[in-house]
Each structure stands twice: as structure tokens, then as C-alpha cells.
Design an enzyme around this catalytic site. Structure first.
Site, PDB file in Angstrom:
ATOM      1  N   LYS A  49      39.330  -7.650 -18.421  1.00  0.00           N
ATOM      2  CA  LYS A  49      38.896  -6.951 -16.942  1.00  0.00           C
ATOM      3  C   LYS A  49      39.392  -7.878 -15.703  1.00  0.00           C
ATOM      4  O   LYS A  49      39.241  -9.111 -15.645  1.00  0.00           O
ATOM      5  CB  LYS A  49      37.405  -7.159 -17.095  1.00  0.00           C
ATOM      6  CG  LYS A  49      36.825  -6.514 -15.835  1.00  0.00           C
ATOM      7  CD  LYS A  49      35.132  -6.514 -15.917  1.00  0.00           C
ATOM      8  CE  LYS A  49      34.611  -6.304 -14.442  1.00  0.00           C
ATOM      9  NZ  LYS A  49      33.170  -6.357 -14.675  1.00  0.00           N
ATOM     10  N   ASP A  51      51.982  10.765 -11.961  1.00  0.00           N
ATOM     11  CA  ASP A  51      53.523  10.489 -11.774  1.00  0.00           C
ATOM     12  C   ASP A  51      53.564   8.991 -12.103  1.00  0.00           C
ATOM     13  O   ASP A  51      54.782   8.707 -12.233  1.00  0.00           O
ATOM     14  CB  ASP A  51      53.882  10.816 -10.042  1.00  0.00           C
ATOM     15  CG  ASP A  51      53.876  12.359 -10.054  1.00  0.00           C
ATOM     16  OD1 ASP A  51      53.996  13.269 -10.964  1.00  0.00           O
ATOM     17  OD2 ASP A  51      53.573  12.948  -8.958  1.00  0.00           O
ATOM     18  N   PHE A  67      53.547  24.522 -13.154  1.00  0.00           N
ATOM     19  CA  PHE A  67      52.599  24.681 -11.986  1.00  0.00           C
ATOM     20  C   PHE A  67      53.157  23.624 -11.180  1.00  0.00           C
ATOM     21  O   PHE A  67      53.563  22.788 -11.073  1.00  0.00           O
ATOM     22  CB  PHE A  67      51.101  24.220 -12.581  1.00  0.00           C
ATOM     23  CG  PHE A  67      50.454  25.526 -13.122  1.00  0.00           C
ATOM     24  CD1 PHE A  67      50.533  25.776 -14.359  1.00  0.00           C
ATOM     25  CD2 PHE A  67      49.464  25.988 -12.484  1.00  0.00           C
ATOM     26  CE1 PHE A  67      50.254  26.748 -14.898  1.00  0.00           C
ATOM     27  CE2 PHE A  67      48.662  27.061 -13.000  1.00  0.00           C
ATOM     28  CZ  PHE A  67      49.257  27.455 -14.419  1.00  0.00           C
ATOM     29  N   ASN A  79      43.282  11.707 -11.765  1.00  0.00           N
ATOM     30  CA  ASN A  79      42.939  12.619 -10.699  1.00  0.00           C
ATOM     31  C   ASN A  79      41.922  13.794 -10.766  1.00  0.00           C
ATOM     32  O   ASN A  79      41.057  13.643 -11.885  1.00  0.00           O
ATOM     33  CB  ASN A  79      44.547  13.532 -10.363  1.00  0.00           C
ATOM     34  CG  ASN A  79      44.668  14.275 -11.651  1.00  0.00           C
ATOM     35  OD1 ASN A  79      44.092  15.226 -12.297  1.00  0.00           O
ATOM     36  ND2 ASN A  79      45.811  13.890 -12.284  1.00  0.00           N
ATOM     37  N   LYS A 125      61.244  23.015  -7.616  1.00  0.00           N
ATOM     38  CA  LYS A 125      60.793  22.550  -8.689  1.00  0.00           C
ATOM     39  C   LYS A 125      61.313  23.513  -9.848  1.00  0.00           C
ATOM     40  O   LYS A 125      61.730  22.914 -10.806  1.00  0.00           O
ATOM     41  CB  LYS A 125      59.287  22.674  -8.892  1.00  0.00           C
ATOM     42  CG  LYS A 125      58.745  21.159  -8.416  1.00  0.00           C
ATOM     43  CD  LYS A 125      57.203  21.207  -8.343  1.00  0.00           C
ATOM     44  CE  LYS A 125      56.846  19.844  -7.301  1.00  0.00           C
ATOM     45  NZ  LYS A 125      55.552  19.951  -6.736  1.00  0.00           N
ATOM     46  N   LYS A 157      63.676  21.687 -12.469  1.00  0.00           N
ATOM     47  CA  LYS A 157      63.106  21.315 -13.779  1.00  0.00           C
ATOM     48  C   LYS A 157      63.692  22.477 -14.914  1.00  0.00           C
ATOM     49  O   LYS A 157      63.143  22.500 -15.867  1.00  0.00           O
ATOM     50  CB  LYS A 157      61.653  21.272 -13.675  1.00  0.00           C
ATOM     51  CG  LYS A 157      61.221  20.380 -12.955  1.00  0.00           C
ATOM     52  CD  LYS A 157      59.601  19.978 -13.102  1.00  0.00           C
ATOM     53  CE  LYS A 157      59.036  19.104 -11.812  1.00  0.00           C
ATOM     54  NZ  LYS A 157      57.715  18.594 -12.300  1.00  0.00           N
TER      55      LYS A 157
HETATM   56  O1  C5P Z   1      56.803  17.563  -9.654  1.00  0.00           O
HETATM   57  P1  C5P Z   1      55.417  18.035 -10.005  1.00  0.00           P
HETATM   58  O2  C5P Z   1      54.615  16.854 -10.563  1.00  0.00           O
HETATM   59  O3  C5P Z   1      54.675  18.534  -8.748  1.00  0.00           O
HETATM   60  O4  C5P Z   1      55.343  19.206 -10.893  1.00  0.00           O
HETATM   61  C1  C5P Z   1      54.000  19.967 -11.632  1.00  0.00           C
HETATM   62  C2  C5P Z   1      54.503  20.289 -12.770  1.00  0.00           C
HETATM   63  O5  C5P Z   1      55.301  19.541 -13.875  1.00  0.00           O
HETATM   64  C3  C5P Z   1      53.108  20.705 -13.741  1.00  0.00           C
HETATM   65  O6  C5P Z   1      53.691  21.972 -14.453  1.00  0.00           O
HETATM   66  C4  C5P Z   1      53.005  19.562 -14.738  1.00  0.00           C
HETATM   67  O7  C5P Z   1      52.311  19.754 -15.486  1.00  0.00           O
HETATM   68  C5  C5P Z   1      54.555  18.984 -14.669  1.00  0.00           C
HETATM   69  N1  C5P Z   1      54.404  17.607 -14.889  1.00  0.00           N
HETATM   70  C6  C5P Z   1      55.000  17.063 -15.909  1.00  0.00           C
HETATM   71  N2  C5P Z   1      55.108  15.628 -16.084  1.00  0.00           N
HETATM   72  C7  C5P Z   1      54.886  14.967 -14.940  1.00  0.00           C
HETATM   73  C8  C5P Z   1      54.571  15.475 -13.626  1.00  0.00           C
HETATM   74  C9  C5P Z   1      54.320  16.650 -13.639  1.00  0.00           C
HETATM   75  O8  C5P Z   1      55.022  17.503 -17.039  1.00  0.00           O
HETATM   76  N3  C5P Z   1      55.097  13.547 -14.968  1.00  0.00           N
END
Ligand code: C5P
Length: 394
Positions: A286, A276, A320, A207, A334, A338
Site C-alpha cells: 500500500k 487507455d 463504441f 471509470n 475511429k 480501427k
Molecule cells: O478510441 P476510443 O477509446 O474512444 O474507442 C472506443 C472503442 O474502442 C470502444 O468500442 C472500446 O471498447 C474500444 N477500446 C478498446 N481498447 C482500448 C480502448 C478502447 O477496445 N484500449
């Protein structure tokens, strides 16, 4: 008080401007000159600018029986030695104290900033460089000389930087000295940047995150006295000074590293933009472009933050939320799902927020439901507000 130690180089005349600029900014400036320096500039010039007698001689300056070098050493908040000759650098390296300047330098506990200026062969001489490295390792700060035409006619490194550059370095150092040490000894674990999920030996999914927000947090936390570990995905940013940086690539690697440090941490701030999903299988060779379509099967990465929320003991957990719609609602969800203490939400569609900018527009929400909408500000300013908030939550 700022004390300026002037040593015997042709660039000594440039320090008249430095003394003048600092005096005009309202600083009390005390000039100290070596005997050799007085061959280049008259002490009267400095005493007129600073409205203070210049100290040159070790034994002619007793004031009411006071030991002057100790008194000046105690009063000085920052000592600038400029221009610094190879001779003074060697003397300081060896702890010599054979004149006022060297004696007071040994006696002071303040920050010492050294601006070397000399012929480039002298400056690059291994002995001089080793002396500089030694002094740096003892906490002395050095202003790198400029390159250009030197007084001796040679061209190369060794020129004293302009008065403006020296003054801004001094002011920046004073500003950093005054930063409150309110996170002293606290352990901060910060993640930054993007993750990279391999598809084949030359391709990946990722990203646009640059890591600026996480790096700003690590930089400011370190300056405020915290012991900082930064787990960083690939970025182009310079590792912040004084921070332990652990470089990772994939979300799985980040997961492993974060969990290694988590138990022994006071505050975790997860600023990284973690992928994700990752390709279910990384192709060993390749992928060829033969077919008209290509289907990549992705599997979910672990949510690192959620796993920390589940394992949380006394740690403060900050997440974040980069959103493109329903900012507050999604962020609160969130925060709760979390098990976070604080969430920093931003709308990545807004100008001046999110990835690839030096600024951010954030809303900070804490677990009590308090919502703080912030205006557009630099990532450093936002970092400080987030760090303030982590203190209040403790
Ligand atoms: O659920 P979302 O991806 O939007 O949440 C963002 C937060 O979760 C950020 O703080 C990011 O660093 C963390 N995150 C994580 N592991 C993932 C996805 C997001 O720690 N696989």
C-alpha cells in the site's frame, strides 16, 4: 391457445382470475382440471369464463373420434400448470400419464410454466426441490411461490403468487417465444463494463461504466438465437441467462480473453469502456500518504478494438465511441482508423446518454458512411437496432 392445468390445491380459486384476465386480453384459454381440483372449484366456473368445456376426464371427452389429449397438446402454445401440487410435480418428473393433464403434458412440445403452491415444509422438502430442479433442467419454467401466511395457518414460502404476477409471467414468456430467431447459431463476442487498473493492493484507476449497454446486447443477442460470449469487467449486473460470461479486471486481461475467442467469432461488439492507460508499475504494498504530492507514471494499454481491426478476417466489428465533443467527426475517424464495420457514437454530456443510465442516445455510422441518428431509447431497444445492423452488414 393457452391451456391452464389446474391441480388440487386450495389456491385453485385464484386461477379463476388468471383465466379471466387472459381471456379478457383476447387469448383463447382452455382449462384442464385434475379430479382433485374439482373438489376446490367447480368446472362450470372455468367453462363460463373461458366459454369452453373444461376437460377433466381422460375418457369422456372424445370429440368426433379425435384423440383429445393429442389435439389439445398440439393446439396449445403455452401450458400453465397452476396451482401445481407436489403430486403433479412428482408425476411430471417421473413421466407418469394417469390423467388428462399429465398425458397432455407429456404429449405437448410447447413451453410449460409451473406455479407451485403448497405448505412451506412440503415446498422446501428436498424431494420436491429435487423434482423441481430436474424439471427445470428439462426446460420447464417455474414461477417462484410467494412467502406469507399459508392456507394451513403456517407462515413461509409456498403461496401462489397473485393472478397479476402469474399473468405477467405468462405474457413475458409468450413475448420471448415470439422473438425472431434471426441470429440463430451465429457467434457473438461482446465486451462490457469498465476495466480496473491496479495501483497498489487496495487502489485502482477506473471509470463510471456500469456495463448495462454490453449486458443488454448480450441478453438480446442470446434471445435472438446467437451463441454469446460476454467478456465483462467488474459490474453489479446479473449474468444474462444462456450466455457464457468471462470475468476480467484489467484491459490486459480483456485483451487476452478477446483474442482467445476472436478467430471463431462472427460478430464482435466492443461496448466495454477500456482504460487507455494503466500504472506502469503495480506497487506490491500500500502506498503511504507521507509525501505531499504523488506522481503516478502511466503507460498505454493496447487498443483492443484496433488490434481486432488489424487481425480481422470475415468478422463484423462494432465499436463504441463515447465522446464529449465533435461526435460524428471523431466517431468516423475511429471507424476508419480501427477498421470497423459499424460504430455507435454517443455524447456522454447529453442527458439520458452514456454511462450510468438505462437509456442511450446514439448515432450509428457504418463503413459506407451511412449515418443514423437515433432518439433517446432504452438500452435494450438500442441493442436490438445494433444487432439488426450487424445482420445487414454480413
Ligand atoms: O478510441 P476510443 O477509446 O474512444 O474507442 C472506443 C472503442 O474502442 C470502444 O468500442 C472500446 O471498447 C474500444 N477500446 C478498446 N481498447 C482500448 C480502448 C478502447 O477496445 N484500449
Amino acid at each position: 391457445m393457452i391451456t391452464i392445468g389446474v391441480t388440487g390445491g386450495i389456491a385453485a380459486y385464484k386461477i379463476i382470475d388468471v383465466a379471466s384476465l387472459l381471456t379478457k386480453k383476447g387469448y383463447e384459454v382452455q382449462a384442464v382440471m385434475t379430479k382433485n381440483a374439482t373438489e376446490f372449484v367447480a368446472p362450470l366456473t372455468f367453462s363460463t369464463i373461458t366459454s369452453k368445456p373444461v376437460i377433466v376426464d381422460m375418457f369422456k371427452q372424445e370429440k368426433d373420434g379425435a384423440v383429445l389429449h393429442i389435439e389439445i397438446a398440439k393446439k396449445t402454445e403455452l401450458l400453465l400448470i397452476a396451482p401445481a401440487t407436489a403430486n403433479i410435480i412428482a408425476k411430471l418428473k417421473n413421466g407418469l400419464a394417469d390423467d388428462f393433464l399429465t398425458t397432455m403434458t407429456l404429449a405437448t412440445k410447447c413451453k410449460v410454466v409451473i406455479a407451485p403452491a403448497m405448505n412451506s415444509n412440503m415446498y422446501t422438502n428436498q424431494i420436491v426441490q429435487e423434482n423441481i430442479e430436474y424439471l427445470k433442467s428439462k426446460g420447464f419454467l417455474f414461477i417462484e411461490p410467494d412467502s406469507g401466511l399459508l392456507a394451513c395457518g403456517d407462515i413461509g414460502i409456498g403461496k401462489l403468487p397473485t393472478a397479476d404476477k402469474i399473468v405477467s409471467y405468462v405474457l413475458k414468456t409468450i413475448e420471448e417465444m415470439n422473438i425472431k430467431q434471426d441470429l440463430l447459431g451465429k457467434k457473438y463476442l461482446i465486451t462490457a463494463g469498465r476495466t480496473v487498473e491496479a495501483i497498489d493492493p487496495m487502489r485502482y484507476l477506473s471509470n463510471y461504466s456500469t456495463g448495462k449497454m454490453g449486458y443488454a446486447l448480450a441478453t438480446m443477442a442470446q434471445k435472438r438465437g446467437a451463441i454469446v460470449t460476454l467478456i465483462s469487467g467488474p459490474t453489479n449486473l446479473k449474468p444474462p441467462a444462456g450466455v457464457t460470461v468471462v470475468n476480467v479486471r484489467s484491459a490486459m486481461e480483456m485483451y487476452e480473453e478477446v483474442h482467445k475467442y476472436f478467430k471463431d467469432t462472427d460478430v464482435v461488439i466492443k461496448a466495454a469502456a477500456v482504460a487507455d492507460f494503466r500504472p506502469k508499475e503495480v506497487q506490491q504494498d500500500k502506498i503511504k500518504k507521507g509525501a505531499d504530492t504523488l506522481t503516478l507514471e502511466l503507460i498505454k494499454n493496447p487498443d483492443i478494438l484496433k488490434s481486432l481491426g488489424d487481425a480481422k478476417e470475415n468478422q463484423i466489428l462494432v465499436g463504441f465511441a463515447a465522446e464529449s465533443e465533435n461526435l460524428i467527426e471523431n466517431a468516423i475517424n475511429k471507424l476508419n482508423s480501427k477498421n470497423l464495420d459499424i460504430i455507435v457514437a454517443n455524447n456522454i454530456k447529453q442527458d439520458g446518454a452514456g454511462f450510468n443510465t438505462d437509456t442511450n442516445i446514439a448515432t450509428i455510422i457504418d463503413k459506407s458512411g451511412k449515418i443514423n441518428n437515433l432518439s433517446k431509447m432504452s438500452k435494450e431497444e438500442l441493442a436490438n437496432i445494433i444487432l439488426d445492423k450487424t445482420r445487414m452488414e454480413r
